[in-house]
Design a protein around this motif. Structure first.
Motif, PDB file in Angstrom:
ATOM      1  N   GLN A 103     -11.683   1.692   0.996  1.00 22.77           N
ATOM      2  CA  GLN A 103     -11.403   0.924  -0.235  1.00 22.77           C
ATOM      3  C   GLN A 103     -11.643  -0.570  -0.037  1.00 22.77           C
ATOM      4  O   GLN A 103     -12.073  -1.270  -0.940  1.00 22.77           O
TER       5      GLN A 103
ATOM      6  N   PRO B 286      -4.187   3.565   3.726  1.00 22.88           N
ATOM      7  CA  PRO B 286      -4.658   3.744   2.334  1.00 22.88           C
ATOM      8  C   PRO B 286      -5.860   2.872   1.979  1.00 22.88           C
ATOM      9  O   PRO B 286      -6.527   3.118   0.977  1.00 22.88           O
ATOM     10  N   LEU B 287      -6.158   1.856   2.797  1.00 20.87           N
ATOM     11  CA  LEU B 287      -7.279   0.951   2.479  1.00 20.87           C
ATOM     12  C   LEU B 287      -8.605   1.407   3.081  1.00 20.87           C
ATOM     13  O   LEU B 287      -9.646   0.813   2.797  1.00 20.87           O
TER      14      LEU B 287
ATOM     15  N   ASN C  67     -10.891  -6.221  -4.577  1.00 21.21           N
ATOM     16  CA  ASN C  67     -10.837  -7.673  -4.851  1.00 21.21           C
ATOM     17  C   ASN C  67     -10.278  -8.480  -3.683  1.00 21.21           C
ATOM     18  O   ASN C  67     -10.121  -9.696  -3.790  1.00 21.21           O
TER      19      ASN C  67
ATOM     20  N   GLN D 186      -1.952  -3.862  -5.452  1.00 18.53           N
ATOM     21  CA  GLN D 186      -1.732  -2.501  -4.932  1.00 18.53           C
ATOM     22  C   GLN D 186      -3.051  -1.976  -4.356  1.00 18.53           C
ATOM     23  O   GLN D 186      -4.090  -2.614  -4.521  1.00 18.53           O
ATOM     24  N   THR D 187      -2.997  -0.788  -3.752  1.00 17.19           N
ATOM     25  CA  THR D 187      -4.196  -0.237  -3.109  1.00 17.19           C
ATOM     26  C   THR D 187      -5.386  -0.201  -4.069  1.00 17.19           C
ATOM     27  O   THR D 187      -6.520  -0.480  -3.670  1.00 17.19           O
ATOM     28  N   LYS D 188      -5.131   0.092  -5.343  1.00 22.43           N
ATOM     29  CA  LYS D 188      -6.243   0.191  -6.317  1.00 22.43           C
ATOM     30  C   LYS D 188      -6.981  -1.144  -6.494  1.00 22.43           C
ATOM     31  O   LYS D 188      -8.085  -1.181  -7.022  1.00 22.43           O
ATOM     32  N   ASP D 189      -6.353  -2.245  -6.072  1.00 18.41           N
ATOM     33  CA  ASP D 189      -6.984  -3.567  -6.212  1.00 18.41           C
ATOM     34  C   ASP D 189      -7.785  -3.957  -4.964  1.00 18.41           C
ATOM     35  O   ASP D 189      -8.264  -5.095  -4.862  1.00 18.41           O
ATOM     36  N   ALA D 190      -7.908  -3.027  -4.013  1.00 16.76           N
ATOM     37  CA  ALA D 190      -8.478  -3.371  -2.698  1.00 16.76           C
ATOM     38  C   ALA D 190      -9.857  -4.039  -2.791  1.00 16.76           C
ATOM     39  O   ALA D 190     -10.179  -4.917  -1.992  1.00 16.76           O
TER      40      ALA D 190
ATOM     41  N   THR E 253       0.832  -1.206   0.000  1.00 18.82           N
ATOM     42  CA  THR E 253       0.000   0.000   0.000  1.00 18.82           C
ATOM     43  C   THR E 253       0.865   1.255   0.000  1.00 18.82           C
ATOM     44  O   THR E 253       0.362   2.362   0.052  1.00 18.82           O
TER      45      THR E 253
ATOM     46  N   ASP F 229       4.447   3.227  -1.893  1.00 20.04           N
ATOM     47  CA  ASP F 229       4.891   3.362  -3.283  1.00 20.04           C
ATOM     48  C   ASP F 229       6.184   2.596  -3.556  1.00 20.04           C
ATOM     49  O   ASP F 229       6.785   2.756  -4.621  1.00 20.04           O
TER      50      ASP F 229
END
Ligand code: KPL
Length: 302
Positions: A94, A90-91, A71, A65-69, A36, A38
Motif C-alpha cells: 500500500q 497492513p502497509l 498519500n 488510516q491504512t486506506k490513505d497509505a 494501522t 482498528d
C-alpha cells in the motif's frame, strides 16, 4: 532534493512520538498521525505538549488510516520495537515504494524484517537521546534535550540526507550519520545496562551511580561483541558513557522500568535479547546479561 520533505506521517504516538510530532509541527512541518490498527480515535485529535521551558503547546494533526497509505510521503515509525512488524504489516503493498521509512525505537533487530517487507523503500534509522514523558493519551512533555542522528540503512536512503537538516530545524541537535549502526549500538549498550537494572530495582536511573561495579561488569561482558561490530572504546570508555547517561537522566525512570510498572510488555527482546542473539552467533557467553534477560522475562510474564 526530494519533494514533500515537510509532510511527516508518524506511526506510533507514545512519549517520544508525541514530542517529535509537537516539535516538527512547531517548526512549520505538516504532521499527520497514522493508525494501522482498528483502535478508535476521538476526532478532532488535539495534542498538547510542554517544551523544555515548560511552555504549553497545542496542535491538531491530520489523522490517517491504512486506506490513505498512497498519500504518505515520509513515514516515521515511533512505535515500540515489538510493535514495528504488526504496525507496518497492513502497509505492505500500500505504501508507495518511493516513500522513505524512518525507524526510531529503543533496541535493534527490526531492520531485517522491514527490509524484506519493503525492499524498494528508502530505509533510514534514527537514534535519539531526547527525553520524553507521556502525561496522558494526548499529552506529552519534552523532558530532556539530546542528540538525534539519522542515517541510511540501504542505498536508496542516501538521497534523503536533507532530512537531517529538516530535523535540525525542529530538534535541539540533529545530524546525518553514515555510521548509524554504530550510533544504534552505542544506545543499545546504554539501554542494555540501565534499563534492566532499573526495571528490576524499580529505582530511578540515578540509582546506578551507587552501583558502579555492576555497571562496569555488564560493560566488560559486552566488550568482545562491541569490538566485533567495529566499536572501539575500552572498558573505562563504556562504563563512563553509561554512567554519564545515568547522571544526566538521574531523576528519570527508564522506559523499561515504566513499562513493567504499568504492566506493559518490555523491549527486552530487542535490547538484551538482541545482544544475546548476536553473542550466540559470535560464540560469546554473556552470563550477566543472560541473567538480566531471564529476570526481566520472569517479571514481565505474570
Ligand atoms: O533510553 C532510555 C530509556 O529509558 O529507554 C534511557 C537513555 C536509559 C533514559 O532513561
Amino acid at each position: 532534493m526530494p519533494r514533500h520533505l515537510d509532510h511527516w506521517t508518524l506511526l506510533g504516538c507514545g512519549a517520544l512520538g508525541g514530542v517529535l510530532a509537537g516539535l516538527l509541527a512547531e517548526a512549520g512541518n505538516q504532521v499527520s498521525l497514522l493508525r494501522t490498527n482498528d483502535a478508535e480515535v476521538r476526532l478532532p485529535l488535539q495534542l498538547s505538549w510542554w517544551d523544555l521551558q515548560g511552555h504549553e503547546h497545542h496542535f491538531e494533526p491530520d489523522f490517517l488510516q491504512t486506506k490513505d497509505a498512497a498519500n504518505i510521503r515520509l513515514l516515521l515509525v515511533t512505535t515500540k520495537a515489538y510493535q514495528v512488524q504488526s504496525a507496518l504489516e497492513p502497509l505492505i503493498g500500500q505504501l508507495p515504494s518511493a516513500t522513505p521509512i524512518l525507524l526510531l525505537h529503543n533496541g535493534m533487530g527490526t531492520e531485517s524484517w522491514v527490509r524484506r517487507a519493503f525492499p524498494d523503500n528508502p530505509l533510514l534509522l534514527m537514534v535519539t537521546s531526547n527525553g520524553a514523558l507521556r502525561l496522558g493519551s494526548e499529552a506529552f512533555r519534552h523532558t530532556g534535550a539530546g542528540e538525534t542522528w539519522i542515517g541510511p540503512a540501504n542505498a536508496a536512503a542516501r538521497a534523503w540526507q536533507p532530512l537531517a537538516e529538516l530535523l535540525a530545524r525542529a530538534l535541539p541537535h540533529a545530524g546525518w550519520s553514515e555510521a548509524i549502526h554504530h550510533k544504534q549500538w552505542e544506545k543499545l549498550v546504554i539501554n542494555a545496562v540501565i534499563n534492566p537494572l532499573t526495571a528490576l530495582s524499580g529505582e530511578r536511573n540515578g540509582s546506578l551511580l551507587q552501583r558502579q561495579d555492576e555497571v562496569e561488569a555488564l560493560c566488560e561482558e559486552l566488550l568482545p561483541l562491541l569490538q566485533r561490530h567495529g566499536l572501539s572504546g575500552d572498558l573505562a570508555y563504556w562504563r563512563d558513557k553509561v554512567l554519564q547517561v545515568a547522571r544526566l537522566t538521574a531523576d528519570n525512570y527508564s522506559s523499561m522500568q515504566q513499562d513493567l510498572a504499568c504492566g506493559r510488555p518490555s523491549e527486552i527482546d530487542f535490547i538484551t535479547g538482541f545482544v544475546l542473539r548476536e553473542a550466540q552467533e559470535a560464540k560469546l557467553h554473556l552470563p550477566l546479561h543472560q541473567q538480566l534477560y531471564q529476570a526481566i522475562k520472569a517479571k514481565e510474564t505474570p
